[in-house]
Structures are given as C-alpha cells and as structure tokens.
Motif scaffolding. Structure first.
Motif, PDB file in Angstrom:
ATOM      1  N   GLU A  31       0.863  -1.136  -0.108  1.00 42.64           N
ATOM      2  CA  GLU A  31      -0.063   0.077   0.010  1.00 42.64           C
ATOM      3  C   GLU A  31       0.795   1.239   0.010  1.00 42.64           C
ATOM      4  O   GLU A  31       0.519   2.317  -0.635  1.00 42.64           O
ATOM      5  N   GLN A  32       1.872   1.120   0.819  1.00 48.39           N
ATOM      6  CA  GLN A  32       2.749   2.315   1.125  1.00 48.39           C
ATOM      7  C   GLN A  32       3.391   2.715  -0.477  1.00 48.39           C
ATOM      8  O   GLN A  32       3.655   3.621  -1.101  1.00 48.39           O
ATOM      9  N   MET A  34       2.587   1.960  -3.208  1.00 51.64           N
ATOM     10  CA  MET A  34       1.617   2.583  -4.212  1.00 51.64           C
ATOM     11  C   MET A  34       1.676   4.265  -3.981  1.00 51.64           C
ATOM     12  O   MET A  34       1.812   5.008  -5.063  1.00 51.64           O
ATOM     13  N   ALA A  35       1.583   4.563  -2.838  1.00 50.96           N
ATOM     14  CA  ALA A  35       1.455   5.841  -2.466  1.00 50.96           C
ATOM     15  C   ALA A  35       2.860   6.518  -2.798  1.00 50.96           C
ATOM     16  O   ALA A  35       2.922   7.759  -2.984  1.00 50.96           O
ATOM     17  N   GLU A  36       3.936   5.889  -2.731  1.00 48.53           N
ATOM     18  CA  GLU A  36       5.266   6.378  -2.968  1.00 48.53           C
ATOM     19  C   GLU A  36       5.768   6.351  -4.415  1.00 48.53           C
ATOM     20  O   GLU A  36       6.913   6.673  -4.736  1.00 48.53           O
ATOM     21  N   HIS A  92      -5.424   1.415  -9.208  1.00 49.78           N
ATOM     22  CA  HIS A  92      -4.143   2.116  -9.595  1.00 49.78           C
ATOM     23  C   HIS A  92      -3.397   1.831 -10.942  1.00 49.78           C
ATOM     24  O   HIS A  92      -3.146   2.650 -11.541  1.00 49.78           O
TER      25      HIS A  92
END
Ligand code: C2E
Ligand code: CA
Ligand code: CA
Ligand code: CA
Length: 277
Positions: A31-32, A34-36, A92
């Motif tokens: 999840e992180q 994807m955010a990064e 995404h």
C-alpha cells in the motif's frame, strides 16, 4: 511435555522460512509502495497481424522495490489477492493506463489500452462502478479499454451466474480471454459469455517455430474462435517464422518481444514516433 500445544505447533510449523517472511513483509509494504510511486506500469505494443499497425498496448504492472529491486508481477499479484489489496492495485493500474490513453486522445491518437483483471476482481461487488468512474474521471470512452480476464475466472460459477461480465460489456469496453488454452473453459462456453477476443497463451506460441504440435493448437484456436466471431491475439511472438505462421493462419493481432518488449511510457513514445515516422 510430549503432546503439549506449544510443542505440537512447533513440530508442525518449524519457523517462517525466508520466503514466507518476505511475502508477509511485502504485503504490508504494498500500500505504501503505491503511495510512494514504487508501483508503475510498462506498456507492450500489440499490432495488427496484416498491416503491422499498432492497435493497442497492454499495461503491465512493475514494482521497483527500494531494497529488493524489481519484483515480478507474478510474485506480487498473488500476494495482493491474498491480503485483499488486489482491488486497490487494479484501480491504481487502471488509473495509470487511462491517464496514458487520455494523453493520446489529447494528441488525436485513439489507441486502446488493455488492463489485466485478476480473477478475484470479478467477484468484487463494486468493480463495475469503479471501472465506470475511472473511465469518466479520465474522459476515456469505454471502446478504448480492453479488460483481460483469465480463463479460470470466467468458469467460476459465481462469475458465470452474475451479470458482471455483461455489465462491464455494457460500458462499451472489450473483454479479452487471456492465457487461452491453459485453463478449463471451452470455446463453446465462451460463446455464452460476452467475450470479444481470445489471447493464445504464449506457452503455445513460443513453441510454434520448433513444434508442429504447438502450431496445430494455435491454428485450431484461431479457426474455432473465428467461427464463434471472436478476434484472436497471439502473445509471446519472438521470431519471424512464428509471426509469418500466425499471419498465414489468419491470427488478427500479435504481441511479443519480436514486436517490442514492454516499455516505460517515455520509451513507448519514442517507439511510436520511430514507427509511424
Ligand atoms: P500476461 O497477462 O500473460 O502478460 C504477458 C507476459 O508475457 C508479461 O509478463 C510480458 O512481459 C511477457 N511477454 C510479452 N511478450 C513476450 C515474449 O515475446 N516472450 C516471452 N517469453 N514473454 C513475453 P509480465 O509483465 O512479467 O507479467 C506476468 C503476468 O503478471 C501477466 O501475464 C499477468 O497475468 C500478470 N500481470 C501483470 N500486470 C498485471 C496487472 O496490472 N494486474 C494483474 N491482475 N495482473 C497483472
Ligand atoms: Ca494479459
Ligand atoms: Ca497472457
Ligand atoms: Ca500469463
């Protein structure tokens, strides 16, 4: 102490092996990631077998992990499914694919994009809504999107009895049966589903230049699919002989290293320019 709970458990499950540990950790990191921006996509061109014009690109996900380096999708898609994050990952990828498609539209290029849908996604009750909203958000007409489904996912009873495939089709997009020939569905089953296209699995295509058996399978799939009004894409085309055989057999579209490897956005842009002159 013999037979105690702790002892019993320890003897059946020694320690988490290295691989399980890594999987567990990757799950929490996805999840992180994807955010990064560690999760990106590459695009592999698909050409018309007769004219060699580029007709579409398949979107393939990539994970550039800061410590492990490049992780192959075959290694983390399954993981994302297991930890219930495949919907998030799919959204995404869809977002990146439609954003790319939108930028082509702004340049007056109507090139369609294909996105892979894992079996698990077809059972998510809000899938159709999410796809509809993504198309609207990017202003991309449904006709420019192809969703690639795996054979296993459409023979699943809950999918067959639901309206998910019909509802996706009603958005105007095309449905493609990926990895065809490796699963359990038959072409007659396909006739009852709103499928537009089959992709001959690369395991058959890769063997075509050396094995008559593989060529025979490819030819049979093409003939039967055409009789059912379906288009046929061959993936894994790596050499000229295979390309010529497939074209001769009437295969509609080709994809594979012979045409191009999957390319990051900027490289696809120059590939397109070089090709169209
Ligand atoms: P796939 O959908 O069957 O994608 C084709 C795979 O074959 C890709 O591997 C592609 O790089 C590779 N390939 C293309 N041309 C050739 C060729 O000429 N020769 C050979 N030997 N291989 C070729 P990749 O990118 O590693 O993807 C593996 C699988 O991971 C995909 O198989 C697909 O099932 C899954 N996948 C990739 N991206 C996504 C995604 O965004 N969502 C989901 N659910 N699955 C994805
Ligand atoms: Ca695919
Ligand atoms: Ca495939
Ligand atoms: Ca595959």
């Amino acid at each position: 102490l013999a037979g105690s709970g702790a002892g019993g458990v320890a003897s059946y499950h020694p320690v988490l092996d290295q691989q399980s540990l890594r999987r567990l950790q990757l799950g929490t990191e996805l999840e992180q990631a994807m955010a990064e921006g560690q999760i990106s996509v590459v695009f592999q061109p698909i050409i018309d077998a007769r004219t060699s014009d580029i007709v579409s690109v398949e979107t393939l996900v990539r994970w550039a992990h800061p410590r492990y380096g490049a992780i192959a999708p075959d290694d983390f898609i399954h993981l994302a499914e297991q930890i219930g994050r495949i919907g998030l990952l799919t959204d995404h990828v869809l977002d990146l694919a439609l954003a790319r498609c939108r930028r082509w539209l702004d340049q007056d290029i109507a090139l369609s994009v294909a996105v892979n849908l894992s079996a698990r996604c077809l059972t998510e009750p809000d899938l159709v809504d999410r796809v509809r909203r993504a198309l609207r958000r990017h202003g991309v007409p449904g006709e420019l999107l192809t969703l690639e489904l795996t054979e296993g996912s459409v023979v699943d009873d809950s999918v067959r009895s639901s309206t998910v495939l019909a509802d996706l089709h009603a958005l105007g997009l095309r449905l493609s049966m990926d990895d065809f020939g490796t699963g359990y569905s038959s072409l007659s089953q396909l006739r009852q589903l709103p499928i537009d296209e089959v992709k001959i699995d690369k395991s058959f295509v890769l063997g075509m230049s050396t094995s008559q058996g593989e060529s025979f399978i490819a030819r049979s799939i093409i003939e039967l699919a055409h009789n059912l009004g379906l288009r046929v894409v061959a993936e894994g085309v790596e050499d000229e002989l295979t390309r010529n055989l497939l074209a001769e057999m009437g295969c509609d579209k080709l994809q594979g290293f012979l045409v191009s490897r999957p390319l990051p956005d900027e490289r696809l842009e120059s590939w397109l320019l070089a090709r169209t002159g």
